[in-house]
Scaffold this active site. Sequence first.
Site, mmCIF file in Angstrom:
data_model
loop_
_atom_site.group_PDB
_atom_site.id
_atom_site.type_symbol
_atom_site.label_atom_id
_atom_site.label_comp_id
_atom_site.label_asym_id
_atom_site.label_seq_id
_atom_site.Cartn_x
_atom_site.Cartn_y
_atom_site.Cartn_z
ATOM 1 N N ILE A 155 0.836 -1.207 0.000
ATOM 2 C CA ILE A 155 0.000 0.000 0.000
ATOM 3 C C ILE A 155 0.871 1.257 0.000
ATOM 4 O O ILE A 155 0.621 2.210 -0.747
ATOM 5 C CB ILE A 155 -0.956 -0.022 1.221
ATOM 6 N N THR A 229 -4.402 5.233 7.496
ATOM 7 C CA THR A 229 -5.311 4.211 6.944
ATOM 8 C C THR A 229 -4.797 2.822 7.325
ATOM 9 O O THR A 229 -5.176 1.839 6.702
ATOM 10 C CB THR A 229 -5.395 4.310 5.400
ATOM 11 N N SER A 230 -3.928 2.748 8.341
ATOM 12 C CA SER A 230 -3.319 1.457 8.662
ATOM 13 C C SER A 230 -3.982 0.800 9.876
ATOM 14 O O SER A 230 -4.872 -0.037 9.720
ATOM 15 C CB SER A 230 -1.825 1.632 8.862
ATOM 16 N N ARG A 231 -3.571 1.170 11.062
ATOM 17 C CA ARG A 231 -4.211 0.676 12.282
ATOM 18 C C ARG A 231 -4.219 1.809 13.312
ATOM 19 O O ARG A 231 -3.229 2.536 13.465
ATOM 20 C CB ARG A 231 -3.464 -0.540 12.863
ATOM 21 N N ASP A 255 -8.788 6.789 9.051
ATOM 22 C CA ASP A 255 -9.706 5.720 8.662
ATOM 23 C C ASP A 255 -9.776 4.671 9.757
ATOM 24 O O ASP A 255 -10.604 3.763 9.704
ATOM 25 C CB ASP A 255 -9.243 5.067 7.348
ATOM 26 N N GLU A 260 -11.458 1.692 18.126
ATOM 27 C CA GLU A 260 -12.569 1.576 17.169
ATOM 28 C C GLU A 260 -13.413 0.323 17.363
ATOM 29 O O GLU A 260 -14.558 0.264 16.902
ATOM 30 C CB GLU A 260 -12.029 1.586 15.731
ATOM 31 N N HIS A 292 -13.024 2.819 9.065
ATOM 32 C CA HIS A 292 -12.305 1.651 8.541
ATOM 33 C C HIS A 292 -12.901 1.225 7.199
ATOM 34 O O HIS A 292 -13.277 0.068 6.999
ATOM 35 C CB HIS A 292 -12.332 0.500 9.542
ATOM 36 N N GLN A 293 -12.959 2.186 6.310
ATOM 37 C CA GLN A 293 -13.665 2.038 5.039
ATOM 38 C C GLN A 293 -12.698 1.850 3.871
ATOM 39 O O GLN A 293 -13.121 1.534 2.754
ATOM 40 C CB GLN A 293 -14.482 3.332 4.852
ATOM 41 N N ALA A 294 -11.400 2.037 4.143
ATOM 42 C CA ALA A 294 -10.444 2.110 3.033
ATOM 43 C C ALA A 294 -10.470 0.868 2.142
ATOM 44 O O ALA A 294 -10.252 0.950 0.941
ATOM 45 C CB ALA A 294 -9.041 2.348 3.572
ATOM 46 N N PHE A 295 -10.775 -0.280 2.731
ATOM 47 C CA PHE A 295 -10.728 -1.525 1.944
ATOM 48 C C PHE A 295 -11.965 -1.704 1.073
ATOM 49 O O PHE A 295 -11.998 -2.575 0.214
ATOM 50 C CB PHE A 295 -10.632 -2.734 2.899
HETATM 51 P P1 NAI Z 1 2.916 -4.822 3.721
HETATM 52 O O1 NAI Z 1 3.234 -5.964 4.616
HETATM 53 O O2 NAI Z 1 2.976 -5.000 2.239
HETATM 54 O O3 NAI Z 1 3.860 -3.577 4.087
HETATM 55 C C1 NAI Z 1 4.116 -3.176 5.413
HETATM 56 C C2 NAI Z 1 5.434 -2.414 5.403
HETATM 57 O O4 NAI Z 1 5.636 -1.921 6.738
HETATM 58 C C3 NAI Z 1 6.634 -3.297 5.052
HETATM 59 O O5 NAI Z 1 7.443 -2.639 4.096
HETATM 60 C C4 NAI Z 1 7.372 -3.447 6.381
HETATM 61 O O6 NAI Z 1 8.778 -3.587 6.232
HETATM 62 C C5 NAI Z 1 7.000 -2.146 7.060
HETATM 63 N N1 NAI Z 1 7.199 -2.190 8.506
HETATM 64 C C6 NAI Z 1 7.020 -3.245 9.333
HETATM 65 N N2 NAI Z 1 7.345 -2.890 10.596
HETATM 66 C C7 NAI Z 1 7.725 -1.606 10.547
HETATM 67 C C8 NAI Z 1 8.201 -0.696 11.521
HETATM 68 N N3 NAI Z 1 8.349 -1.066 12.801
HETATM 69 N N4 NAI Z 1 8.530 0.555 11.128
HETATM 70 C C9 NAI Z 1 8.416 0.919 9.820
HETATM 71 N N5 NAI Z 1 7.975 0.096 8.848
HETATM 72 C C10 NAI Z 1 7.642 -1.151 9.211
HETATM 73 O O7 NAI Z 1 1.460 -4.327 4.180
HETATM 74 P P2 NAI Z 1 0.388 -3.553 3.301
HETATM 75 O O8 NAI Z 1 -0.421 -4.522 2.520
HETATM 76 O O9 NAI Z 1 1.039 -2.425 2.594
HETATM 77 O O10 NAI Z 1 -0.578 -2.986 4.461
HETATM 78 C C11 NAI Z 1 -0.108 -2.003 5.370
HETATM 79 C C12 NAI Z 1 -1.096 -1.904 6.516
HETATM 80 O O11 NAI Z 1 -2.336 -1.378 6.025
HETATM 81 C C13 NAI Z 1 -1.493 -3.263 7.147
HETATM 82 O O12 NAI Z 1 -0.591 -3.612 8.166
HETATM 83 C C14 NAI Z 1 -2.871 -3.012 7.681
HETATM 84 O O13 NAI Z 1 -2.766 -2.706 9.056
HETATM 85 C C15 NAI Z 1 -3.370 -1.784 6.929
HETATM 86 N N6 NAI Z 1 -4.584 -2.033 6.144
HETATM 87 C C16 NAI Z 1 -5.662 -1.225 6.367
HETATM 88 C C17 NAI Z 1 -6.830 -1.394 5.641
HETATM 89 C C18 NAI Z 1 -8.017 -0.497 5.819
HETATM 90 O O14 NAI Z 1 -9.118 -0.832 5.362
HETATM 91 N N7 NAI Z 1 -7.877 0.644 6.470
HETATM 92 C C19 NAI Z 1 -6.956 -2.491 4.671
HETATM 93 C C20 NAI Z 1 -5.725 -3.243 4.466
HETATM 94 C C21 NAI Z 1 -4.587 -3.033 5.212
#
Ligand code: NAI
Length: 345
Positions: A155, A229-231, A255, A260, A292-295
Amino acid sequence: MIRTAFFDTKPYDVPSFERYGQFHDVEFKYLETKLTEDTAELARGYDAVCVFVNDNVNAAVIDKLYDCGVKLVALRCAGYNNVDVRHAYGKVHVVHVPSYSPYAVAEHAAALLLTSIRRIHKAYNRTREFNFSLNGLTGFDLHGKTAGIVGTGRIGRLFINICRGFGMNVIAYDRSPAPNGDIEFVGKDELFERSDVISLHCPLTDETRHMINADAIGKMKKGVVILNTSRGGLIDSEALLAGLRARKVGAACLDVYEEEADIFFEDRSGHILNDEVLSRLISLPNVIVTSHQAFLTEEALNNIAETTVQNIRSCFDRDGVCSNELCYHCGNVEACKKERKHRCF
Ligand code: NAI
């Protein structure tokens, strides 16, 4: 038939899961309740449970599921911070959907950013009431500004491309920066100091919890825009509120929210919100909250259902590889995922 208890069901979940489930002999029982210690008993007699981001799969819930004969926890999301994966090892398998539409999340982050800095949310409400005044709607150009991206996975990288499309300078911080790429990696503090916009795309772990706290906000530029938009747990919400009230943080687009779990995804419009911090955040003109709508795109829902059904199917196939299994037997979920060619236990 693999019988699966589907917790925290929403109407938009059902069509895609029905479509893929019937082709792979996976039968779902849709339950509106979340999975908790109190509701785990509902899974008795099922082979698997299917859960989402705010189902609480802690050690006690895992023990109850094991006692009920459940063999698999199938997350229909990417993040797994709500599952005690270490405790699950040897008892129930855990699978997730590592990627379903990184575009959906990156594009939602962009939507939040543009809405916020061009005051679209305010303009929309004004023109609906035939108020065509522009007072208070002055925004700023993204072109030439610096975007700081935390987490450069699927992302984060897409959001980097979007930012570059706007002509922004991009810097990034990652625990494991990719070598020889085209991204300028900097330390966390430098990212906080240099960025006009900070967007969070790393997972929630012990290391990243409250990464955005009073100390971090103190290092940021005045007027910084923070996107999450992460957690929710990545941000200390009280510190963010203080930063907004002190006019240090220019805007926040959220988001996700750390508390939440009992609030988002439900219609609470007829209720008094007991969360003071969230109420205060929502009341500020420079804060936008989506629940939490981003997905939530058609493409993502289809991909989630397809991968989840395949995950469940593969776990119950004899000698099959349990696709997208998460486990802690080697102490490192990510490395384990890359190296494994067989079931974890
Ligand atoms: P990904 O696993 O492809 O990328 C995560 C990145 O974070 C990796 O490059 C990793 O090295 C890095 N990372 C891990 N620990 C770290 C730290 N301590 N400091 C800095 N960087 C660190 O994950 P992706 O698919 O890009 O998703 C990212 C996040 O988005 C997920 O963890 C999830 O929580 C969130 N998400 C939110 C959604 C939503 O609807 N709001 C839907 C899907 C995911």
